[in-house]
Design an enzyme around this catalytic site. Structure first.
Site, mmCIF file in Angstrom:
data_model
loop_
_atom_site.group_PDB
_atom_site.id
_atom_site.type_symbol
_atom_site.label_atom_id
_atom_site.label_comp_id
_atom_site.label_asym_id
_atom_site.label_seq_id
_atom_site.Cartn_x
_atom_site.Cartn_y
_atom_site.Cartn_z
ATOM 1 N N ARG A 102 55.297 49.163 44.737
ATOM 2 C CA ARG A 102 56.074 47.915 44.826
ATOM 3 C C ARG A 102 55.207 46.723 45.165
ATOM 4 O O ARG A 102 55.563 45.577 44.873
ATOM 5 C CB ARG A 102 57.223 48.119 45.822
ATOM 6 C CG ARG A 102 58.274 49.045 45.242
ATOM 7 C CD ARG A 102 59.189 49.629 46.284
ATOM 8 N NE ARG A 102 58.699 50.902 46.780
ATOM 9 C CZ ARG A 102 58.959 51.391 47.980
ATOM 10 N NH1 ARG A 102 59.696 50.708 48.822
ATOM 11 N NH2 ARG A 102 58.480 52.563 48.347
ATOM 12 N N GLU A 152 55.291 56.718 56.871
ATOM 13 C CA GLU A 152 56.468 57.126 57.640
ATOM 14 C C GLU A 152 56.917 58.524 57.255
ATOM 15 O O GLU A 152 57.376 59.280 58.091
ATOM 16 C CB GLU A 152 57.614 56.114 57.447
ATOM 17 C CG GLU A 152 58.773 56.379 58.379
ATOM 18 C CD GLU A 152 59.975 55.475 58.152
ATOM 19 O OE1 GLU A 152 59.976 54.680 57.209
ATOM 20 O OE2 GLU A 152 60.946 55.612 58.929
#
Ligand SMILES: O=P(O)(O)OC[C@H]1O[C@H](OP(=O)(O)OP(=O)(O)O)[C@H](O)[C@@H]1O
Ligand SMILES: Nc1ncnc2[nH]cnc12
Length: 180
Positions: free
Chosen positions: A63, A100
């Protein structure tokens, strides 16, 4: 929160338990598909750098390519893709990193930046900061001056901003979400 931040936050979709149980995935495809929000996000990202003579915007797959490409166009700079391992065709430098919800390796072409180049790092989101830290390492390894890193979304509870600032990198973000 500023009006622009509120508009941007409202354009980002939250998907629970993706890609793993317990993760709230912040999906920017809804922001990208909203012409006003997309333009506002890119305008806000580039604003602090307008007078900086930036040489390269480095975007992190995937992204960061969309946002970083638009930023580079507005700043009249080059664009450097930092990719997941095995995707770049020329000789690369590689680093392992954790994020994460996993671990991976990323790469950059050895000749993508020149020593002393002023580089802005760009991605959609900073969570633990592991991904951005890996990118800073690659850029610095090739002699770049990473003057700043920018993200649409900050997940402050995961500590990424502090991790990057501890490396001496300025961090700019547009929207914060509590929880993760
Ligand atoms: O701050 P961190 O904990 O390191 O996490 C942030 C990274 O995670 C997401 O990418 P992801 O690895 O999901 O890759 P993708 O864009 O290819 O889906 C996001 O776009 C950042 O690159
Ligand atoms: N919660 C999250 N949403 C989207 N991308 C992420 N990358 C790391 N954590 C993320």
């Amino acid at each position: 929160m500023s009006d622009i931040a509120k508009t941007l936050a409202a354009s980002i979709r939250a998907i629970e338990n993706y890609p793993k149980p317990g993760i709230i995935f912040r999906d920017i495809t809804t922001l990208l598909g909203d012409a006003k929000a997309f333009r506002a996000a890119v305008d806000e990202l580039v604003r602090p750098y307008a007078d900086l003579a930036v040489d390269q915007v480095a975007g992190i797959e995937a992204r960061g390519f969309i946002l970083g490409g638009a930023m580079a166009h507005q700043l009249a700079s080059g664009f450097v893709p930092i990719r997941k391992k095995g995707k770049l065709p020329h000789t690369t430098v590689r680093v392992a990193y954790s994020l994460e919800y996993g671990v991976d390796e990323m790469e950059m072409h050895v000749d993508a930046v020149k020593p002393g180049d002023k580089v802005i790092l760009c991605d959609d989101l900073i969570a633990t900061g592991g991904t951005a830290e890996g990118a800073v390492k690659l850029l610095r390894q090739m002699g770049a001056d990473v003057v700043s890193a920018c993200f649409v979304i900050d997940l402050p509870e995961l500590g990424g901003r502090k991790k990057l600032e501890a490396l001496g990198v300025e961090v700019r973000t547009l929207v914060s979400f509590e929880g993760h």
